[in-house]
Design an enzyme around this catalytic site. Structure first.
Site, PDB file in Angstrom:
ATOM      1  N   SER A 242      16.761 -26.504 -20.880  1.00 52.02           N
ATOM      2  CA  SER A 242      16.310 -25.508 -19.833  1.00 52.02           C
ATOM      3  C   SER A 242      15.124 -26.129 -18.862  1.00 52.02           C
ATOM      4  CB  SER A 242      15.663 -24.228 -20.491  1.00 52.02           C
ATOM      5  OG  SER A 242      15.440 -23.115 -19.656  1.00 52.02           O
TER       6      SER A 242
ATOM      7  N   HIS B  47      20.877 -18.202 -24.289  1.00 57.47           N
ATOM      8  CA  HIS B  47      20.294 -19.555 -23.875  1.00 57.47           C
ATOM      9  C   HIS B  47      19.378 -20.332 -24.755  1.00 57.47           C
ATOM     10  CE1 HIS B  47      18.247 -21.398 -20.657  1.00 57.47           C
ATOM     11  NE2 HIS B  47      16.939 -21.151 -21.274  1.00 57.47           N
TER      12      HIS B  47
END
Length: 241
Positions: free
Chosen positions: A86, A217
């Site tokens: 990320s 995610h």
């Protein structure tokens, strides 16, 4: 104060450097040491505004952060692979660029849970409420975390800084990386679809491979051994091991 710490106790001939998601710290990668071969060291950053540097002011500028990390990595010329998830993937990308510019290119970049940098849209800085909502939706912290005002007050400066650097990131054109890129994502992460990972190929002359993992995610938190093994294999392949 150093900017990195070694998570394992070995003296290796190469390094795998793992950069965390926004607000995260190197602790999330400690379990990876179980699957490391003895010749590979595992490093993670010690960043201001978290863990033992909790009372320090956070870094709020990507260039300053990358410069500080690059200075420390440059002091050791052993073969190095960078992994970032990320926000950490953006840091790893810019750090790879900086090291290549300084004639110390990384052997491999593994970017996880992040669109290719040149495709990122302009996004406004989030409010504290939006940051906390993001953490809840990704399951990064337990429910009890959000019920402790004193703890939230301590961690919010680092979270704000990381989120603002991530959402305010401005891509700049530059030489492609000589290292290969591996772009990873979760099958159920709508913010990072497969085509967003494929665009990482535009950043490397060393080739680009993508892989999707089952999950959202934060897929890597639920498949620790498999993801760690894959990243370690990418590193070993890049150094001819």
């Amino acid at each position: 104060m150093t900017w990195f710490r070694q998570l394992d106790a070995c003296v290796g001939t190469s390094r795998l450097v793992c950069l965390p998601y926004a607000g995260g710290n190197g602790t999330i990668y400690e379990s990876w040491t179980k699957w490391l071969p003895p010749e590979v060291e595992l490093w993670a950053p010690d960043l201001p505004a978290r863990e033992q540097r909790m009372l320090e002011a956070p870094v709020e500028d990507m260039e300053l952060l990358v410069a500080a990390l690059a200075d420390e990595i440059r002091s050791d010329d052993r073969p190095t692979t960078l992994f970032g998830h990320s926000f950490g993937a953006l840091v790893a990308f810019e750090l790879s660029r900086r090291l290549q510019q300084d004639s110390l290119p990384v052997r491999c970049l593994v970017a996880s849970g992040m669109l290719a940098p040149r495709t990122l849209p302009d996004r406004p800085a989030p409010t504290d409420g939006e940051i906390l909502a993001s953490l809840r939706s990704h399951g990064v912290a337990p429910k009890e975390f959000f019920q402790q005002p004193e703890l939230l007050e301590l961690v919010m400066p680092g979270l704000r800084a990381d989120y603002r650097m991530a959402l305010g990131y401005q891509y700049r054109r530059g030489p492609k990386l000589s290292a290969p890129v591996f772009a990873l994502g979760g099958t159920d992460d709508p913010a990072v679809p497969a085509e967003g990972l494929a665009a990482w190929a535009e950043e490397s002359d060393g080739g680009c491979r993508t892989r999707m993992w089952q999950g959202g995610h934060m897929y890597l938190l639920n498949q620790v051994e498999e993801v760690a093994g894959f990243v370690i294999a990418c590193h070993l392949q890049s150094i001819g091991g």
